[in-house]
Scaffold this active site. Structure first.
Site, mmCIF file in Angstrom:
data_model
loop_
_atom_site.group_PDB
_atom_site.id
_atom_site.type_symbol
_atom_site.label_atom_id
_atom_site.label_comp_id
_atom_site.label_asym_id
_atom_site.label_seq_id
_atom_site.Cartn_x
_atom_site.Cartn_y
_atom_site.Cartn_z
ATOM 1 N N ASP A 138 48.777 39.981 95.781
ATOM 2 C CA ASP A 138 49.174 38.624 95.422
ATOM 3 C C ASP A 138 48.352 38.132 94.228
ATOM 4 O OD1 ASP A 138 50.862 38.625 97.609
ATOM 5 O OD2 ASP A 138 49.419 37.625 98.918
ATOM 6 N N ARG A 139 48.895 37.160 93.514
ATOM 7 C CA ARG A 139 48.180 36.592 92.368
ATOM 8 C C ARG A 139 46.771 36.136 92.764
ATOM 9 N NH1 ARG A 139 49.628 33.414 87.657
ATOM 10 N NH2 ARG A 139 51.823 33.321 88.276
#
Length: 304
Positions: A138-139
């Site tokens: 995920d970012r």
């Protein structure tokens, strides 16, 4: 006037008896100093049996081929949110910081991502070179990622990911203090395509089974520092699992409780990645430190 490009020179050496890479290079490369050897290794100029090596104490065996590349100053990837941990002719392992996407979220996006940075890095060395995503983070999650240099290798690593990965460990700061300091979370996860939210069910409701093993390492400041080992790799698995037991990841705005902590990021880091190399079939291990901000937030407040 055109600038001349320095030609790459390769020195190929055959190992006659067991030794370490440092001693071998010092004896074969004209009396190089220890610092010179370390610098050459850090610049990824040495490979053993076609695999780049950076460890000075790497064990060599009789018959191994050592190749030393000189005469060219290769451009290193320099970006505050991405660091190359390992690279050879087949794969690249990187450590990304929080806030950086693994790949663009839509076609035509010009946002800087792990993929775009690595693609540019590879193309500087070989205009025909490419890079392919094997798995994602995920970012907001930091940590270790592996990319393939050919599409065939990407497909192979994706198809056999569970067989290739021998260890995958995360570390997280969770809100609150867990009653059970060690355990296993098993639920079925379903992702809503419209909201991208992942929902957890304790029974098989048609979702995908997800298994997370955890162990509390430290406690303090009404938070828990947790080590997590994945048996499955589902979207948002750790975030959803910790939220499902009432201890969401600190700083998680998507699945968090809203209580909040003194950390200004998602407290989730992919710390260890160990897998069987898809070409050499050797087990390679990568490990990063626990982020300093995790240790800082877990420290108990001093008594007034």
């Amino acid at each position: 006037m055109k600038q001349r490009t320095a030609k790459k020179k390769e020195t190929r050496l055959r190992v006659q008896e067991a030794t370490t890479l440092q001693f071998f290079l010092q004896s074969k490369m004209g009396g190089m100093t220890r610092n010179s050897v370390h610098q050459m290794l850090s610049h990824r100029q040495v490979s053993v049996n076609s695999v780049v090596q950076t460890r000075y104490d790497y064990a060599l065996n009789a018959g191994d081929e050592v190749v030393v590349t000189t005469g060219v100053a290769g451009k290193e990837l320099t970006h505050p949110k991405l660091r190359i941990v390992y690279e050879d002719d087949y794969i690249v392992v990187v450590e990304k910081k929080t806030g950086l996407l693994t790949v663009p979220t839509y076609a035509g996006s010009h946002e800087v991502t792990c993929y775009s940075l690595l693609k540019s890095h590879i193309r500087q060395k070989d205009p025909r070179g490419g890079i392919w995503v094997v798995h994602r983070l995920d970012r907001e999650t930091s940590g270790l990622l592996v990319f393939a240099k050919t599409q065939d290798l990407q497909h192979y690593m994706r198809d056999y990911w569970t067989q290739l990965v021998t260890k995958r460990e995360y570390v997280s700061v969770a809100e609150g203090l867990l009653d059970k300091k060690e355990g296993k979370i098993t639920t079925w996860l379903t992702e809503d395509a419209k909201t991208t939210m992942v929902y957890s069910s304790p029974v098989d409701d048609g979702g995908k089974i997800a298994i997370t093993n955890y162990k509390v390492l430290r406690e303090g400041n009404d938070c828990s520092l947790i080590e997590l080992h994945l048996e499955t790799g589902r979207t948002n698995q750790i975030r959803v699992h910790l939220a499902s037991i009432g201890h969401p990841v600190a700083g998680d705005r998507k699945y968090g409780s809203g209580k909040g902590t003194s950390i200004d990021r998602l407290a989730l880091h992919a710390r260890v990645l160990e897998f069987i190399h898809p070409v050499t079939e050797q087990t390679i291990h990568f490990e990063t430190p626990i982020p300093k901000e995790f240790l800082k937030v877990i420290q108990k407040r001093k008594e007034a």
